[in-house]
Write a protein that holds these residues in place. Structure first.
Motif, PDB file in Angstrom:
ATOM      1  N   ILE A   1       0.842  -1.199   0.000  1.00  0.00           N
ATOM      2  CA  ILE A   1       0.000   0.000   0.000  1.00  0.00           C
ATOM      3  C   ILE A   1       0.876   1.247   0.000  1.00  0.00           C
ATOM      4  O   ILE A   1       0.637   2.190  -0.753  1.00  0.00           O
ATOM      5  CB  ILE A   1      -0.982  -0.001   1.194  1.00  0.00           C
ATOM      6  N   LYS A   2       1.935   1.248   0.834  1.00  0.00           N
ATOM      7  CA  LYS A   2       2.849   2.386   0.876  1.00  0.00           C
ATOM      8  C   LYS A   2       3.516   2.581  -0.485  1.00  0.00           C
ATOM      9  O   LYS A   2       3.629   3.710  -0.979  1.00  0.00           O
ATOM     10  CB  LYS A   2       3.905   2.183   1.958  1.00  0.00           C
ATOM     11  N   ALA A   3       3.930   1.497  -1.106  1.00  0.00           N
ATOM     12  CA  ALA A   3       4.556   1.580  -2.430  1.00  0.00           C
ATOM     13  C   ALA A   3       3.555   2.105  -3.460  1.00  0.00           C
ATOM     14  O   ALA A   3       3.912   2.926  -4.315  1.00  0.00           O
ATOM     15  CB  ALA A   3       5.085   0.214  -2.853  1.00  0.00           C
ATOM     16  N   ASP A   4       2.293   1.664  -3.365  1.00  0.00           N
ATOM     17  CA  ASP A   4       1.257   2.156  -4.279  1.00  0.00           C
ATOM     18  C   ASP A   4       1.027   3.661  -4.083  1.00  0.00           C
ATOM     19  O   ASP A   4       0.895   4.406  -5.049  1.00  0.00           O
ATOM     20  CB  ASP A   4      -0.053   1.392  -4.083  1.00  0.00           C
ATOM     21  N   TYR A   5       0.959   4.110  -2.829  1.00  0.00           N
ATOM     22  CA  TYR A   5       0.788   5.533  -2.540  1.00  0.00           C
ATOM     23  C   TYR A   5       1.940   6.333  -3.146  1.00  0.00           C
ATOM     24  O   TYR A   5       1.733   7.370  -3.773  1.00  0.00           O
ATOM     25  CB  TYR A   5       0.731   5.780  -1.025  1.00  0.00           C
ATOM     26  N   ASN A   6       3.161   5.862  -2.945  1.00  0.00           N
ATOM     27  CA  ASN A   6       4.328   6.565  -3.489  1.00  0.00           C
ATOM     28  C   ASN A   6       4.292   6.603  -5.011  1.00  0.00           C
ATOM     29  O   ASN A   6       4.607   7.628  -5.622  1.00  0.00           O
ATOM     30  CB  ASN A   6       5.623   5.919  -2.998  1.00  0.00           C
TER      31      ASN A   6
END
Length: 155
Positions: free
Chosen positions: A8-13
């Protein structure tokens, strides 16, 4: 942190970086295409002003200033340039002579149509492979972004 939260963090970034990159690239493409076209005398900012005025509706100067979040002084300067270049016409409202309506000239309508065609292709590419429910989610995501921008810009 688990694998899901890392994803999720990678997707947000990714989304954050993509929004910045896409905005930058769209502006560069528009500016480049303007320079190669018969509309060399117009800036990207003026192009978006023409787009906001639109093809069919008579918008008032106040409506355009509100939509673009411009001061009336800044809008007036830009409208003066567009009128001098032959893209727009100001029309005094016959019911209330204090109100100025804006309309595109034939040159302005031609520019509008060229700009609209570019954006239509962008949307087609953006939605390629999406079905109805996914398109609705994309639309809601964009509404959320617009709402956020509206909140931030009014503070």
């Amino acid at each position: 942190m688990n694998a899901t939260s890392n994803e999720i963090k990678a997707d947000y970034n990714f989304i954050s970086d993509a929004l910045v990159d896409i905005y930058d690239q769209i502006m560069r493409i528009e500016e480049s295409e303007i320079r190669k076209s018969r509309f060399k005398d117009i800036t990207a900012k003026e192009l978006h002003l023409v787009h906001t005025i639109g093809l069919h509706d008579l918008k008032t100067t106040s409506e355009v200033a509100r939509i673009l979040r411009l001061s009336k002084g800044t809008l007036t300067a830009n409208l003066n340039n567009l009128e001098r270049k032959g893209y727009i016409t100001r029309i005094t409202n016959q019911q209330d002579r204090r109100i100025i309506n804006l309309t595109l000239t034939s040159k302005g309508r031609l520019l509008y149509r060229a700009h609209y065609a570019f954006h239509r292709k962008l949307v087609e590419q953006c939605l390629k492979g999406f079905d109805g429910p996914a398109i609705k989610k994309m639309k809601q995501a964009l509404i959320n972004v617009e709402d956020f921008i509206g909140e931030v810009s009014t503070k």
